[in-house]
Write an enzyme that holds these catalytic residues in place. Structure first.
Site, PDB file in Angstrom:
ATOM      1  N   CYS A  12       0.189   7.071 -10.785  1.00  0.00           N
ATOM      2  CA  CYS A  12       0.175   5.815  -9.784  1.00  0.00           C
ATOM      3  C   CYS A  12      -1.518   5.632  -9.780  1.00  0.00           C
ATOM      4  O   CYS A  12      -2.488   6.631  -9.836  1.00  0.00           O
ATOM      5  CB  CYS A  12       0.468   6.592  -8.143  1.00  0.00           C
ATOM      6  SG  CYS A  12       0.401   5.214  -7.200  1.00  0.00           S
ATOM      7  N   GLU A  57       3.853   3.895 -10.823  1.00  0.00           N
ATOM      8  CA  GLU A  57       3.733   2.758  -9.817  1.00  0.00           C
ATOM      9  C   GLU A  57       2.150   2.527  -9.894  1.00  0.00           C
ATOM     10  O   GLU A  57       1.651   3.233  -9.494  1.00  0.00           O
ATOM     11  CB  GLU A  57       3.963   3.180  -8.521  1.00  0.00           C
ATOM     12  CG  GLU A  57       3.983   2.065  -7.321  1.00  0.00           C
ATOM     13  CD  GLU A  57       4.644   2.355  -6.116  1.00  0.00           C
ATOM     14  OE1 GLU A  57       5.951   2.038  -6.232  1.00  0.00           O
ATOM     15  OE2 GLU A  57       4.290   2.946  -5.344  1.00  0.00           O
ATOM     16  N   TYR A 111       1.091  -1.124  -0.125  1.00  0.00           N
ATOM     17  CA  TYR A 111       0.046   0.178  -0.020  1.00  0.00           C
ATOM     18  C   TYR A 111       0.902   1.171  -0.014  1.00  0.00           C
ATOM     19  O   TYR A 111       1.702   1.390   0.771  1.00  0.00           O
ATOM     20  CB  TYR A 111      -1.002   0.007   1.217  1.00  0.00           C
ATOM     21  CG  TYR A 111      -2.017  -1.113   1.035  1.00  0.00           C
ATOM     22  CD1 TYR A 111      -3.179  -0.972   0.272  1.00  0.00           C
ATOM     23  CD2 TYR A 111      -1.749  -2.366   1.590  1.00  0.00           C
ATOM     24  CE1 TYR A 111      -4.013  -2.223   0.246  1.00  0.00           C
ATOM     25  CE2 TYR A 111      -2.536  -3.429   1.472  1.00  0.00           C
ATOM     26  CZ  TYR A 111      -3.612  -3.222   0.756  1.00  0.00           C
ATOM     27  OH  TYR A 111      -4.554  -4.298   0.703  1.00  0.00           O
ATOM     28  N   SER A 112       0.707   2.191  -0.993  1.00  0.00           N
ATOM     29  CA  SER A 112       1.365   3.212  -1.086  1.00  0.00           C
ATOM     30  C   SER A 112       1.105   4.105   0.278  1.00  0.00           C
ATOM     31  O   SER A 112      -0.048   4.299   0.604  1.00  0.00           O
ATOM     32  CB  SER A 112       1.090   4.403  -2.196  1.00  0.00           C
ATOM     33  OG  SER A 112       0.899   3.340  -3.345  1.00  0.00           O
ATOM     34  N   TYR A 129      -0.674  -0.772 -10.207  1.00  0.00           N
ATOM     35  CA  TYR A 129      -1.014  -2.024  -9.709  1.00  0.00           C
ATOM     36  C   TYR A 129      -2.282  -2.735 -10.044  1.00  0.00           C
ATOM     37  O   TYR A 129      -3.136  -1.925 -10.651  1.00  0.00           O
ATOM     38  CB  TYR A 129      -1.186  -1.987  -7.967  1.00  0.00           C
ATOM     39  CG  TYR A 129      -1.579  -0.882  -7.562  1.00  0.00           C
ATOM     40  CD1 TYR A 129      -3.004  -0.688  -7.149  1.00  0.00           C
ATOM     41  CD2 TYR A 129      -0.811   0.315  -7.047  1.00  0.00           C
ATOM     42  CE1 TYR A 129      -3.589   0.236  -6.605  1.00  0.00           C
ATOM     43  CE2 TYR A 129      -1.514   1.361  -6.489  1.00  0.00           C
ATOM     44  CZ  TYR A 129      -2.801   1.222  -6.315  1.00  0.00           C
ATOM     45  OH  TYR A 129      -3.439   2.515  -5.812  1.00  0.00           O
TER      46      TYR A 129
HETATM   47  P1  FAD Z   1      -7.044 -10.149  -2.820  1.00  0.00           P
HETATM   48  O1  FAD Z   1      -7.647 -11.145  -1.739  1.00  0.00           O
HETATM   49  O2  FAD Z   1      -5.495 -10.300  -3.174  1.00  0.00           O
HETATM   50  O3  FAD Z   1      -7.709 -10.548  -4.188  1.00  0.00           O
HETATM   51  C1  FAD Z   1      -7.412  -9.576  -5.240  1.00  0.00           C
HETATM   52  C2  FAD Z   1      -8.631  -9.468  -6.180  1.00  0.00           C
HETATM   53  O4  FAD Z   1      -9.386 -10.643  -6.666  1.00  0.00           O
HETATM   54  C3  FAD Z   1      -9.799  -8.563  -5.482  1.00  0.00           C
HETATM   55  O5  FAD Z   1     -10.404  -7.920  -6.456  1.00  0.00           O
HETATM   56  C4  FAD Z   1     -10.927  -9.796  -5.017  1.00  0.00           C
HETATM   57  O6  FAD Z   1     -12.033  -9.345  -5.095  1.00  0.00           O
HETATM   58  C5  FAD Z   1     -10.731 -10.808  -6.352  1.00  0.00           C
HETATM   59  N1  FAD Z   1     -10.909 -12.203  -5.990  1.00  0.00           N
HETATM   60  C6  FAD Z   1     -10.940 -13.113  -5.053  1.00  0.00           C
HETATM   61  N2  FAD Z   1     -11.156 -14.217  -5.201  1.00  0.00           N
HETATM   62  C7  FAD Z   1     -11.902 -14.204  -6.270  1.00  0.00           C
HETATM   63  C8  FAD Z   1     -12.149 -15.362  -7.228  1.00  0.00           C
HETATM   64  N3  FAD Z   1     -12.439 -16.373  -6.615  1.00  0.00           N
HETATM   65  N4  FAD Z   1     -12.431 -15.188  -8.459  1.00  0.00           N
HETATM   66  C9  FAD Z   1     -12.483 -13.894  -9.190  1.00  0.00           C
HETATM   67  N5  FAD Z   1     -11.934 -12.908  -8.204  1.00  0.00           N
HETATM   68  C10 FAD Z   1     -11.572 -13.115  -7.118  1.00  0.00           C
HETATM   69  N6  FAD Z   1      -4.402  -0.685  -2.966  1.00  0.00           N
HETATM   70  C11 FAD Z   1      -5.145   0.215  -2.402  1.00  0.00           C
HETATM   71  O7  FAD Z   1      -6.176   0.145  -2.143  1.00  0.00           O
HETATM   72  N7  FAD Z   1      -4.378   1.494  -2.072  1.00  0.00           N
HETATM   73  C12 FAD Z   1      -3.215   1.563  -2.227  1.00  0.00           C
HETATM   74  O8  FAD Z   1      -2.379   2.697  -1.858  1.00  0.00           O
HETATM   75  C13 FAD Z   1      -2.268   0.715  -2.918  1.00  0.00           C
HETATM   76  N8  FAD Z   1      -0.892   0.549  -3.286  1.00  0.00           N
HETATM   77  C14 FAD Z   1      -0.402  -0.239  -3.802  1.00  0.00           C
HETATM   78  C15 FAD Z   1       1.191  -0.181  -4.088  1.00  0.00           C
HETATM   79  C16 FAD Z   1       1.745  -0.931  -4.702  1.00  0.00           C
HETATM   80  C17 FAD Z   1       3.212  -0.812  -5.133  1.00  0.00           C
HETATM   81  C18 FAD Z   1       1.178  -2.081  -5.192  1.00  0.00           C
HETATM   82  C19 FAD Z   1       1.818  -3.291  -5.984  1.00  0.00           C
HETATM   83  C20 FAD Z   1      -0.424  -2.250  -4.961  1.00  0.00           C
HETATM   84  C21 FAD Z   1      -0.970  -1.284  -4.453  1.00  0.00           C
HETATM   85  N9  FAD Z   1      -2.370  -1.488  -3.989  1.00  0.00           N
HETATM   86  C22 FAD Z   1      -3.164  -0.401  -3.300  1.00  0.00           C
HETATM   87  C23 FAD Z   1      -2.993  -2.861  -4.249  1.00  0.00           C
HETATM   88  C24 FAD Z   1      -2.913  -3.701  -3.157  1.00  0.00           C
HETATM   89  O9  FAD Z   1      -1.574  -4.192  -2.989  1.00  0.00           O
HETATM   90  C25 FAD Z   1      -3.997  -5.000  -3.205  1.00  0.00           C
HETATM   91  O10 FAD Z   1      -3.643  -5.748  -4.304  1.00  0.00           O
HETATM   92  C26 FAD Z   1      -5.458  -4.600  -2.943  1.00  0.00           C
HETATM   93  O11 FAD Z   1      -5.660  -4.101  -1.775  1.00  0.00           O
HETATM   94  C27 FAD Z   1      -6.275  -6.180  -3.139  1.00  0.00           C
HETATM   95  O12 FAD Z   1      -5.722  -6.859  -2.163  1.00  0.00           O
HETATM   96  P2  FAD Z   1      -6.567  -7.984  -1.412  1.00  0.00           P
HETATM   97  O13 FAD Z   1      -5.823  -8.554  -0.475  1.00  0.00           O
HETATM   98  O14 FAD Z   1      -7.774  -7.109  -0.863  1.00  0.00           O
HETATM   99  O15 FAD Z   1      -7.421  -8.620  -2.699  1.00  0.00           O
END
Ligand code: FAD
Length: 366
Positions: A324, A364, A141-142, A366
């Site tokens: 971003c 950056e 998360y940024s 994602y």
């Molecule tokens: P996950 O559990 O990893 O799931 C990913 C996606 O898949 C979700 O949309 C979920 O609904 C979907 N999913 C889950 N299961 C299924 C299934 N069976 N079928 C279909 N789809 C499915 N995020 C922010 O909100 N704010 C930030 O500032 C931010 N900064 C970032 C900076 C960087 C450098 C990077 C790489 C990423 C950043 N992110 C940011 C994104 C963050 O890291 C996560 O990827 C994001 O919050 C989703 O993670 P999660 O664990 O909630 O979802």
């Protein structure tokens, strides 16, 4: 008021501000917006801008000289040995008509996970990933606060997190079994909850503070605003040396769905009002209009394209451009830039390569 992140002042009066037309802007705003006390007291609550008190010196986390990035650290805490932080607050910061939920989350890191503006933290959600049968991996998360944190103690970090949900086309409803693990964990967390943190990570989004006349062009979609909220606060919201010396321009483009989805607008309006010659702010509201010049939805690339000549001019003079947000923003941006290059008789690939070589291009997504 729009969401929990309510501003006590009136709503912004226009969606385009900045140097050009700043006078008429200021005149129209002066009549409606009360003066914000310049007292170091936040007008927007715990996560709002705590503007520098007169003479405030915030220097205890500065390098010497303050722009020297040789000591920027990464990976102080890793997944095997994360830092256990504590949630201080979780606030929904979008209004009722925003599609989706975004939260401002403040975390206490006890000063043990210091970071620079533009870096990210990792969060390790608790539990076992059923697909891999091992603990969930880190999500990045940024960071949305400056190194001092919103409370200026140097011990807190602010994240801007969008709750990831899954819309099931068959059910025609959200499927809770498929919601994002970490974003929901964060948005559902409560003050006092412990949280496993890693990082800080990343150096691509740092600010080149050695040049106080720098032009920063920041292009964000949604939570991509996080690092730029940090930049703007560093430049305009604290009495740190980089902000005090800044004589350049910080130009933010933000794309969201509608007005209710704008993020940190109240703070940006304060900065803009107090720094009309150093800041510009342009919003693209894709679901609300106004439409782009072709009559289609106004996406972020359409808004940047409106100012293509000024943007290219600034880049020619050494401006740094930052992107971003969601990955999906970049193809549209690149197509737009390619078109502008062609109209100017420039080769897009060479132009982009040139910006990258000179360190002016920061992405950056994602
Ligand atoms: P996950 O559990 O990893 O799931 C990913 C996606 O898949 C979700 O949309 C979920 O609904 C979907 N999913 C889950 N299961 C299924 C299934 N069976 N079928 C279909 N789809 C499915 N995020 C922010 O909100 N704010 C930030 O500032 C931010 N900064 C970032 C900076 C960087 C450098 C990077 C790489 C990423 C950043 N992110 C940011 C994104 C963050 O890291 C996560 O990827 C994001 O919050 C989703 O993670 P999660 O664990 O909630 O979802």
């Amino acid at each position: 008021a729009a969401g929990a992140y309510a501003f006590t002042g009136p709503a912004p009066v226009a969606l385009r501000h900045g140097r050009a037309g700043a006078l008429s802007q200021r005149l129209s705003m002066a009549a409606t917006i009360p003066k914000v006390p310049f007292s170091g007291v936040s007008p927007t609550g715990p996560s709002g801008p705590t503007l520098p008190a007169p003479g405030e010196d915030l220097e205890f986390l500065e390098a010497k000289p303050y722009w020297d990035q040789s000591g920027v650290q990464v990976n102080i805490a890793k997944q095997k040995n994360p830092l256990i932080g504590k949630i201080i607050s979780v606030q929904r910061i979008v209004g009722p008509n925003s599609p989706g939920e975004t939260c401002n989350i403040i975390i206490d890191h006890q000063g043990k996970l210091p970071y620079w503006e533009g870096q990210s933290y990792g969060v390790v959600p608790p539990g076992i990933d059923p697909k891999k049968n091992k603990p969930y991996g880190v999500r990045l998360y940024s960071i949305a606060s400056t190194r001092y944190g919103d409370d200026k103690t140097g011990k807190t970090t602010t994240l801007c997190v969008r709750r990831a949900t899954y819309w099931c086309p068959e059910l025609k409803a959200e499927d809770p079994a498929k919601k994002g693990v970490c974003s929901n964990y964060l948005c559902d967390s409560k003050p006092g909850d412990e949280i496993s943190l890693t990082g800080p990570s990343g150096k691509v989004m740092l600010m080149p503070e050695d040049d106080p006349n720098m032009t920063y062009i920041m292009v964000a979609t949604g939570t991509g605003i996080a690092p730029f909220r940090s930049f703007l606060r560093r430049l305009f919201g604290e009495g740190n040396p980089a902000g005090k010396n800044f004589k350049g321009l910080a130009w933010l483009f933000l794309g969201v769905a509608n007005k209710d989805s704008l993020l940190y607008d109240e703070e940006f309006q304060v900065y803009l009002r107090q720094n009309p010659d150093k800041m510009r702010l342009d919003y693209a509201l894709s679901r609300e209009g106004p439409l782009n010049k072709k009559g289609g939805k106004m996406y972020i690339q359409d808004k940047v394209e409106e100012y293509a000549d000024e943007v290219f001019d600034a880049l020619d003079k050494g401006a740094h451009i930052y992107f971003c947000g969601l990955k999906g923003m970049m193809p549209g941006i690149q197509d737009m830039l390619r078109g502008v290059c062609e109209s100017k008789g420039l080769n897009f690939e060479e132009y982009l390569e040139g910006l990258k070589k000179k360190g002016q291009w920061h992405v950056e997504v994602y």
